[in-house]
Design a protein around this motif. Structure first.
Motif, mmCIF file in Angstrom:
data_model
loop_
_atom_site.group_PDB
_atom_site.id
_atom_site.type_symbol
_atom_site.label_atom_id
_atom_site.label_comp_id
_atom_site.label_asym_id
_atom_site.label_seq_id
_atom_site.Cartn_x
_atom_site.Cartn_y
_atom_site.Cartn_z
ATOM 1 N N MET A 65 0.813 -1.219 0.000
ATOM 2 C CA MET A 65 0.000 0.000 0.000
ATOM 3 C C MET A 65 0.847 1.269 0.000
ATOM 4 O O MET A 65 0.299 2.370 -0.084
ATOM 5 C CB MET A 65 -0.934 -0.019 1.212
ATOM 6 C CG MET A 65 -2.180 0.827 1.048
ATOM 7 S SD MET A 65 -3.265 0.205 -0.251
ATOM 8 C CE MET A 65 -4.066 1.725 -0.781
ATOM 9 N N GLY A 66 2.164 1.135 0.096
ATOM 10 C CA GLY A 66 3.030 2.303 0.068
ATOM 11 C C GLY A 66 3.142 3.043 1.385
ATOM 12 O O GLY A 66 3.731 4.124 1.443
ATOM 13 N N LEU A 67 2.580 2.459 2.468
ATOM 14 C CA LEU A 67 2.719 3.088 3.777
ATOM 15 C C LEU A 67 4.153 2.946 4.279
ATOM 16 O O LEU A 67 4.650 3.810 5.005
ATOM 17 C CB LEU A 67 1.731 2.453 4.761
ATOM 18 C CG LEU A 67 0.259 2.722 4.410
ATOM 19 C CD1 LEU A 67 -0.651 1.751 5.147
ATOM 20 C CD2 LEU A 67 -0.115 4.161 4.735
ATOM 21 N N TRP A 68 4.780 1.839 3.941
ATOM 22 C CA TRP A 68 6.218 1.674 4.055
ATOM 23 C C TRP A 68 6.723 1.298 2.669
ATOM 24 O O TRP A 68 6.023 0.610 1.911
ATOM 25 C CB TRP A 68 6.581 0.566 5.068
ATOM 26 C CG TRP A 68 6.239 0.937 6.471
ATOM 27 C CD1 TRP A 68 6.333 2.163 7.044
ATOM 28 C CD2 TRP A 68 5.745 0.068 7.500
ATOM 29 N NE1 TRP A 68 5.925 2.130 8.352
ATOM 30 C CE2 TRP A 68 5.565 0.865 8.667
ATOM 31 C CE3 TRP A 68 5.440 -1.281 7.550
ATOM 32 C CZ2 TRP A 68 5.101 0.337 9.873
ATOM 33 C CZ3 TRP A 68 4.974 -1.813 8.746
ATOM 34 C CH2 TRP A 68 4.817 -1.018 9.895
ATOM 35 N N HIS A 69 7.905 1.755 2.321
ATOM 36 C CA HIS A 69 8.415 1.503 0.979
ATOM 37 C C HIS A 69 9.473 0.400 0.989
ATOM 38 O O HIS A 69 10.302 0.324 1.898
ATOM 39 C CB HIS A 69 9.001 2.783 0.367
ATOM 40 C CG HIS A 69 7.937 3.742 -0.068
ATOM 41 N ND1 HIS A 69 7.129 3.515 -1.153
ATOM 42 C CD2 HIS A 69 7.546 4.922 0.451
ATOM 43 C CE1 HIS A 69 6.283 4.515 -1.301
ATOM 44 N NE2 HIS A 69 6.514 5.387 -0.327
ATOM 45 N N ALA A 70 9.408 -0.438 -0.024
ATOM 46 C CA ALA A 70 10.399 -1.506 -0.171
ATOM 47 C C ALA A 70 11.779 -0.895 -0.389
ATOM 48 O O ALA A 70 11.941 0.026 -1.192
ATOM 49 C CB ALA A 70 10.021 -2.403 -1.347
ATOM 50 N N SER A 71 12.761 -1.432 0.321
ATOM 51 C CA SER A 71 14.137 -0.977 0.130
ATOM 52 C C SER A 71 14.791 -1.698 -1.043
ATOM 53 O O SER A 71 15.749 -1.189 -1.646
ATOM 54 C CB SER A 71 14.957 -1.196 1.402
ATOM 55 O OG SER A 71 14.778 -2.515 1.899
ATOM 56 N N LEU A 118 5.459 4.279 -5.697
ATOM 57 C CA LEU A 118 4.325 5.193 -5.658
ATOM 58 C C LEU A 118 3.927 5.525 -4.222
ATOM 59 O O LEU A 118 4.156 4.749 -3.300
ATOM 60 C CB LEU A 118 3.120 4.582 -6.385
ATOM 61 C CG LEU A 118 3.255 4.325 -7.893
ATOM 62 C CD1 LEU A 118 1.925 3.857 -8.462
ATOM 63 C CD2 LEU A 118 3.745 5.568 -8.631
ATOM 64 N N GLN A 119 3.311 6.695 -4.053
ATOM 65 C CA GLN A 119 2.781 7.082 -2.750
ATOM 66 C C GLN A 119 1.404 6.450 -2.541
ATOM 67 O O GLN A 119 0.713 6.092 -3.493
ATOM 68 C CB GLN A 119 2.695 8.601 -2.648
ATOM 69 C CG GLN A 119 4.033 9.309 -2.792
ATOM 70 C CD GLN A 119 5.044 8.885 -1.729
ATOM 71 O OE1 GLN A 119 4.716 8.816 -0.531
ATOM 72 N NE2 GLN A 119 6.261 8.571 -2.160
ATOM 73 N N THR A 120 0.993 6.359 -1.288
ATOM 74 C CA THR A 120 -0.258 5.685 -0.952
ATOM 75 C C THR A 120 -1.472 6.234 -1.707
ATOM 76 O O THR A 120 -2.272 5.447 -2.227
ATOM 77 C CB THR A 120 -0.491 5.738 0.570
ATOM 78 O OG1 THR A 120 0.601 5.083 1.227
ATOM 79 C CG2 THR A 120 -1.789 5.054 0.962
ATOM 80 N N PRO A 121 -1.665 7.551 -1.813
ATOM 81 C CA PRO A 121 -2.829 8.044 -2.572
ATOM 82 C C PRO A 121 -2.812 7.615 -4.042
ATOM 83 O O PRO A 121 -3.878 7.349 -4.619
ATOM 84 C CB PRO A 121 -2.713 9.572 -2.441
ATOM 85 C CG PRO A 121 -1.935 9.790 -1.184
ATOM 86 C CD PRO A 121 -0.943 8.670 -1.158
ATOM 87 N N GLN A 122 -1.625 7.540 -4.630
ATOM 88 C CA GLN A 122 -1.531 7.078 -6.018
ATOM 89 C C GLN A 122 -1.920 5.609 -6.131
ATOM 90 O O GLN A 122 -2.612 5.206 -7.077
ATOM 91 C CB GLN A 122 -0.096 7.280 -6.537
ATOM 92 C CG GLN A 122 0.346 8.721 -6.627
ATOM 93 C CD GLN A 122 1.835 8.829 -6.966
ATOM 94 O OE1 GLN A 122 2.694 8.379 -6.205
ATOM 95 N NE2 GLN A 122 2.131 9.410 -8.113
ATOM 96 N N ILE A 123 -1.476 4.810 -5.174
ATOM 97 C CA ILE A 123 -1.799 3.379 -5.179
ATOM 98 C C ILE A 123 -3.299 3.179 -4.992
ATOM 99 O O ILE A 123 -3.925 2.383 -5.692
ATOM 100 C CB ILE A 123 -0.990 2.655 -4.088
ATOM 101 C CG1 ILE A 123 0.508 2.697 -4.434
ATOM 102 C CG2 ILE A 123 -1.461 1.219 -3.915
ATOM 103 C CD1 ILE A 123 1.425 2.231 -3.322
#
Length: 241
Positions: free
Chosen positions: A52-58, A72-77
């Protein structure tokens, strides 16, 4: 068109100094309900939050259909047709049920602009949402709050639902109602990735299953085959279904 709506490829996630996901590979088939199982601390919630983009994969990739959504940021997702129901449900307690629903219906400026056909469908799935429409959401029971959380997630059409432990703390009758609702959602064409600890819930609903341990997916396959293999269940979960 890919048979998988969602794919994670070697996803790693760090939260501060902590390395939580250690290379998650996960495929969620289109139009099916995939159960994400595992012991506490295995990384299930972190996987949903990373999608969901709340945390981003490294490291690694998250793909929705043919689109790379890793950065992507959460709103975009969310705008792509993905909804997330967290374990704490995220209900606005001081707002009414109607106001909670309106916040999620981004195309509506007032309740009258929410799609009437869709709202009636939601009321059929979750009668408590209609019954307590003008009541403060904070006054609802735990099961009713869970129904509101899922209703908010589907007040607009979604392709993919990410749901974290929807049966937690619910009475058996509420769990049965939730199972019926998810079965109808799946029949409508919605793809669901669902984290769950209730094994009966998992068996009755799951088409496919992925089991996590120590930040990795250590098993994936059909739910029916997993349910029939007590030795595999014991080795992966420490219990038999």
């Amino acid at each position: 068109m890919s048979t998988n709506l969602l794919t994670l490829e070697a996803v790693q996630t760090h939260i501060g100094a902590y390395h939580i996901l250690h290379g998650v590979d996960l495929a969620v088939p289109r139009g099916q309900l995939t159960m994400l199982l595992g012991r506490n601390g295995a990384g299930k919630t972190t996987t949903l939050r990373t999608i969901m983009g709340l945390w981003h994969a490294s490291q690694g990739r998250v793909r929705f259909g043919d689109k790379d959504i890793t950065a992507l940021q959460t709103p975009q997702i969310a705008g792509l047709g993905i909804a997330y129901v967290p374990e704490n449900m995220g209900i606005f307690s001081d707002l009414t049920v109607k106001e909670n629903m309106l916040l999620a219906a981004r195309g509506a400026k007032n309740a009258g602009q929410i799609d009437d056909t869709r709202l009636k469908w939601i009321f059929k799935l979750f009668p408590a949402v209609e019954k307590f429409w003008n009541h403060p959401a904070g006054k609802l029971s735990g099961g009713q709050k869970q129904m509101l959380a899922v209703s908010r997630a589907i007040v607009e059409p979604r392709e993919l639902l990410l749901i974290d432990e929807p049966s937690k703390g619910l009475a058996p009758v509420m769990i049965n109602n939730m199972i019926d609702a998810f079965a109808e959602l799946k029949a409508s064409g919605v793809t669901i990735l669902l984290v769950e600890q209730n094994i009966n819930f998992a068996q009755r609903l799951g088409d496919t299953v992925a089991v996590m341990d120590n930040g990795r997916v250590v098993h994936s396959g059909s739910m029916a085959a997993f349910s029939a293999d007590a030795q595999l269940q014991q080795s992966l979960l420490g219990l038999a279904l």
